[in-house]
Design a protein around this motif. Structure first.
Motif, PDB file in Angstrom:
ATOM      1  N   PRO A  89      24.447  67.456  57.106  1.00 20.64           N
ATOM      2  CA  PRO A  89      25.729  66.760  57.163  1.00 20.64           C
ATOM      3  C   PRO A  89      26.346  66.838  58.549  1.00 20.64           C
ATOM      4  O   PRO A  89      27.522  67.158  58.720  1.00 20.64           O
ATOM      5  CB  PRO A  89      26.567  67.505  56.114  1.00 20.64           C
ATOM      6  CG  PRO A  89      26.033  68.889  56.137  1.00 20.64           C
ATOM      7  CD  PRO A  89      24.570  68.773  56.450  1.00 20.64           C
ATOM      8  N   SER A  90      25.547  66.532  59.556  1.00 19.14           N
ATOM      9  CA  SER A  90      25.974  66.595  60.956  1.00 19.14           C
ATOM     10  C   SER A  90      25.014  65.769  61.791  1.00 19.14           C
ATOM     11  O   SER A  90      23.813  66.061  61.826  1.00 19.14           O
ATOM     12  CB  SER A  90      25.971  68.047  61.455  1.00 19.14           C
ATOM     13  OG  SER A  90      26.069  68.090  62.863  1.00 19.14           O
ATOM     14  N   GLY A  91      25.547  64.757  62.477  1.00 20.87           N
ATOM     15  CA  GLY A  91      24.685  63.921  63.301  1.00 20.87           C
ATOM     16  C   GLY A  91      24.098  64.668  64.473  1.00 20.87           C
ATOM     17  O   GLY A  91      22.921  64.495  64.819  1.00 20.87           O
ATOM     18  N   SER A  92      24.883  65.531  65.120  1.00 21.46           N
ATOM     19  CA  SER A  92      24.392  66.229  66.303  1.00 21.46           C
ATOM     20  C   SER A  92      23.308  67.240  65.945  1.00 21.46           C
ATOM     21  O   SER A  92      22.287  67.346  66.639  1.00 21.46           O
ATOM     22  CB  SER A  92      25.550  66.918  67.026  1.00 21.46           C
ATOM     23  OG  SER A  92      26.213  67.824  66.179  1.00 21.46           O
ATOM     24  N   CYS A  93      23.493  67.975  64.847  1.00 25.86           N
ATOM     25  CA  CYS A  93      22.484  68.958  64.451  1.00 25.86           C
ATOM     26  C   CYS A  93      21.230  68.283  63.906  1.00 25.86           C
ATOM     27  O   CYS A  93      20.119  68.783  64.097  1.00 25.86           O
ATOM     28  CB  CYS A  93      23.059  69.928  63.430  1.00 25.86           C
ATOM     29  SG  CYS A  93      24.408  70.931  64.089  1.00 25.86           S
ATOM     30  N   ALA A  94      21.408  67.140  63.240  1.00 25.15           N
ATOM     31  CA  ALA A  94      20.236  66.378  62.803  1.00 25.15           C
ATOM     32  C   ALA A  94      19.438  65.903  64.004  1.00 25.15           C
ATOM     33  O   ALA A  94      18.199  65.915  63.997  1.00 25.15           O
ATOM     34  CB  ALA A  94      20.670  65.187  61.947  1.00 25.15           C
ATOM     35  N   THR A  95      20.127  65.491  65.057  1.00 29.80           N
ATOM     36  CA  THR A  95      19.448  65.074  66.288  1.00 29.80           C
ATOM     37  C   THR A  95      18.665  66.216  66.893  1.00 29.80           C
ATOM     38  O   THR A  95      17.505  66.060  67.286  1.00 29.80           O
ATOM     39  CB  THR A  95      20.478  64.552  67.303  1.00 29.80           C
ATOM     40  OG1 THR A  95      21.157  63.419  66.764  1.00 29.80           O
ATOM     41  CG2 THR A  95      19.801  64.150  68.608  1.00 29.80           C
ATOM     42  N   MET A  96      19.287  67.371  66.987  1.00 31.06           N
ATOM     43  CA  MET A  96      18.612  68.538  67.559  1.00 31.06           C
ATOM     44  C   MET A  96      17.377  68.906  66.752  1.00 31.06           C
ATOM     45  O   MET A  96      16.286  69.103  67.304  1.00 31.06           O
ATOM     46  CB  MET A  96      19.586  69.718  67.608  1.00 31.06           C
ATOM     47  CG  MET A  96      18.980  71.013  68.149  1.00 31.06           C
ATOM     48  SD  MET A  96      18.550  70.894  69.888  1.00 31.06           S
ATOM     49  CE  MET A  96      17.609  72.416  70.103  1.00 31.06           C
ATOM     50  N   ALA A  97      17.545  69.002  65.425  1.00 27.67           N
ATOM     51  CA  ALA A  97      16.436  69.434  64.577  1.00 27.67           C
ATOM     52  C   ALA A  97      15.300  68.424  64.564  1.00 27.67           C
ATOM     53  O   ALA A  97      14.121  68.801  64.486  1.00 27.67           O
ATOM     54  CB  ALA A  97      16.933  69.679  63.157  1.00 27.67           C
ATOM     55  N   ALA A  98      15.627  67.144  64.655  1.00 30.55           N
ATOM     56  CA  ALA A  98      14.604  66.105  64.573  1.00 30.55           C
ATOM     57  C   ALA A  98      13.954  65.810  65.924  1.00 30.55           C
ATOM     58  O   ALA A  98      12.729  65.630  66.005  1.00 30.55           O
ATOM     59  CB  ALA A  98      15.210  64.824  64.009  1.00 30.55           C
ATOM     60  N   HIS A  99      14.749  65.770  66.993  1.00 29.93           N
ATOM     61  CA  HIS A  99      14.248  65.261  68.276  1.00 29.93           C
ATOM     62  C   HIS A  99      13.867  66.342  69.286  1.00 29.93           C
ATOM     63  O   HIS A  99      12.992  66.119  70.117  1.00 29.93           O
ATOM     64  CB  HIS A  99      15.304  64.357  68.910  1.00 29.93           C
ATOM     65  CG  HIS A  99      15.495  63.058  68.198  1.00 29.93           C
ATOM     66  ND1 HIS A  99      16.344  62.068  68.641  1.00 29.93           N
ATOM     67  CD2 HIS A  99      14.946  62.577  67.064  1.00 29.93           C
ATOM     68  CE1 HIS A  99      16.314  61.041  67.815  1.00 29.93           C
ATOM     69  NE2 HIS A  99      15.483  61.333  66.839  1.00 29.93           N
ATOM     70  N   TYR A 100      14.531  67.488  69.267  1.00 25.93           N
ATOM     71  CA  TYR A 100      14.341  68.457  70.345  1.00 25.93           C
ATOM     72  C   TYR A 100      13.776  69.798  69.901  1.00 25.93           C
ATOM     73  O   TYR A 100      13.022  70.422  70.649  1.00 25.93           O
ATOM     74  CB  TYR A 100      15.675  68.678  71.070  1.00 25.93           C
ATOM     75  CG  TYR A 100      16.230  67.410  71.666  1.00 25.93           C
ATOM     76  CD1 TYR A 100      15.637  66.813  72.772  1.00 25.93           C
ATOM     77  CD2 TYR A 100      17.336  66.785  71.100  1.00 25.93           C
ATOM     78  CE1 TYR A 100      16.125  65.634  73.308  1.00 25.93           C
ATOM     79  CE2 TYR A 100      17.840  65.596  71.629  1.00 25.93           C
ATOM     80  CZ  TYR A 100      17.227  65.027  72.730  1.00 25.93           C
ATOM     81  OH  TYR A 100      17.708  63.860  73.243  1.00 25.93           O
ATOM     82  N   LEU A 101      14.129  70.249  68.714  1.00 32.09           N
ATOM     83  CA  LEU A 101      13.673  71.567  68.269  1.00 32.09           C
ATOM     84  C   LEU A 101      12.150  71.687  68.183  1.00 32.09           C
ATOM     85  O   LEU A 101      11.602  72.704  68.626  1.00 32.09           O
ATOM     86  CB  LEU A 101      14.339  71.902  66.930  1.00 32.09           C
ATOM     87  CG  LEU A 101      14.068  73.284  66.336  1.00 32.09           C
ATOM     88  CD1 LEU A 101      15.285  73.770  65.548  1.00 32.09           C
ATOM     89  CD2 LEU A 101      12.853  73.279  65.406  1.00 32.09           C
ATOM     90  N   PRO A 102      11.428  70.691  67.630  1.00 25.54           N
ATOM     91  CA  PRO A 102       9.973  70.866  67.511  1.00 25.54           C
ATOM     92  C   PRO A 102       9.288  71.117  68.844  1.00 25.54           C
ATOM     93  O   PRO A 102       8.433  72.021  68.955  1.00 25.54           O
ATOM     94  CB  PRO A 102       9.520  69.538  66.885  1.00 25.54           C
ATOM     95  CG  PRO A 102      10.713  69.071  66.114  1.00 25.54           C
ATOM     96  CD  PRO A 102      11.881  69.453  66.969  1.00 25.54           C
ATOM     97  N   GLU A 103       9.635  70.349  69.866  1.00 27.95           N
ATOM     98  CA  GLU A 103       9.027  70.565  71.176  1.00 27.95           C
ATOM     99  C   GLU A 103       9.466  71.891  71.785  1.00 27.95           C
ATOM    100  O   GLU A 103       8.675  72.584  72.435  1.00 27.95           O
ATOM    101  CB  GLU A 103       9.391  69.415  72.118  1.00 27.95           C
ATOM    102  CG  GLU A 103       8.754  69.535  73.500  1.00 27.95           C
ATOM    103  CD  GLU A 103       9.102  68.377  74.405  1.00 27.95           C
ATOM    104  OE1 GLU A 103       8.681  68.405  75.578  1.00 27.95           O
ATOM    105  OE2 GLU A 103       9.806  67.449  73.948  1.00 27.95           O
ATOM    106  N   LEU A 104      10.747  72.247  71.550  1.00 27.59           N
ATOM    107  CA  LEU A 104      11.284  73.477  72.121  1.00 27.59           C
ATOM    108  C   LEU A 104      10.512  74.695  71.639  1.00 27.59           C
ATOM    109  O   LEU A 104      10.242  75.622  72.419  1.00 27.59           O
ATOM    110  CB  LEU A 104      12.763  73.601  71.751  1.00 27.59           C
ATOM    111  CG  LEU A 104      13.521  74.819  72.260  1.00 27.59           C
ATOM    112  CD1 LEU A 104      13.646  74.776  73.781  1.00 27.59           C
ATOM    113  CD2 LEU A 104      14.900  74.905  71.614  1.00 27.59           C
ATOM    114  N   VAL A 105      10.147  74.725  70.354  1.00 27.96           N
ATOM    115  CA  VAL A 105       9.468  75.909  69.801  1.00 27.96           C
ATOM    116  C   VAL A 105       7.982  75.668  69.552  1.00 27.96           C
ATOM    117  O   VAL A 105       7.286  76.555  69.063  1.00 27.96           O
ATOM    118  CB  VAL A 105      10.157  76.379  68.498  1.00 27.96           C
ATOM    119  CG1 VAL A 105      11.575  76.826  68.791  1.00 27.96           C
ATOM    120  CG2 VAL A 105      10.156  75.290  67.442  1.00 27.96           C
TER     121      VAL A 105
END
Length: 229
Positions: free
Chosen positions: A76-92
């Motif tokens: 229920p958050s656009g910014s956290c959905a963006t992080m989890a979908a677009h940036y977190l996988p590559e980051l870890v």
């Protein structure tokens, strides 16, 4: 019954737990079993947006430990959905997850909300991450319209509210001026709805401090219990 995993996010957990509970109500109403992984903490976005990649990576690993790949993750958050979908996988260094922002998931599932906002005038604020990175704009408006609301458009719906994570700390005067402009644009409606807890915190806090005649409500609450709920 199909299952989903609900990610509360930091602000949802600490500042807006009712919005998280309302998101759960909506998902159950849409016919899903809602799993709430108890080990969830944060996606690492605050540190990531500040350029602290090592710190963000340490925090993001808690997301990997908490969530499985057995069911979609709804946020229920656009910014956290963006992080989890677009940036977190590559980051870890992991494969992407099946991540959905709440309104997008509900529309995709064919959910129709109850007429909780019949006769209400509402202004909807697009958060920057939802609009520019997830390209989600029509879905929350469709759900609000289905709930009976009359949507009052902003003259410039694409403008930021001024929160912008650390921007509001680094440039407080500019940030508050942007919030004031956004609240002024919602004055005709009297109610401003947003799907992002960061925008919600910033705009609600400014409205209360400045005495603006605008109620600021999370989208999940507006759909589950109405803007007066």
């Amino acid at each position: 019954m199909p299952a989903v995993q609900l990610f509360a996010t930091c602000l949802g957990d600490l500042a807006f737990p009712q919005a998280v509970a309302d998101a759960e109500l909506l998902l159950r109403g849409a016919g899903f079993e809602v799993e709430f992984p108890g080990r969830q903490v944060c996606c690492g976005q605050p540190a990531f947006n500040s350029g602290h990649r090592a710190a963000a990576r340490r925090v993001a690993r808690s997301f990997v430990k908490a969530f499985s790949r057995s069911a979609p993750i709804v946020v229920p958050s656009g910014s956290c959905a963006t992080m989890a979908a677009h940036y977190l996988p590559e980051l870890v260094g992991v494969e992407p997850y099946d991540v959905w922002e709440l309104s997008s998931f509900l529309v995709q599932a064919g959910y129709r909300p109850l007429p909780q906002n019949e006769g209400r005038r509402i202004a909807y604020h697009d958060s920057c991450h939802m609009l520019r990175e997830l390209h989600i704009a029509e879905q929350p408006r469709r759900l609000l319209g289905a709930s009976g609301a009359e949507l009052i458009p902003f003259a410039r719906p694409d403008l930021c509210c001024g929160f912008g994570g650390t921007f509001s700390v680094r440039q407080p005067e500019v940030s508050l001026a942007m919030a004031d402009e956004k609240l002024a644009g919602a004055a005709e409606a009297g109610v401003l709805v947003t799907a992002d807890p960061g925008c919600l915190m910033h705009l609600r806090g400014r409205a209360e401090r400045a005495g603006a005649p605008v109620r600021v409500v999370h989208l999940a609450t507006a759909l589950a219990r109405g803007v007066n709920g």
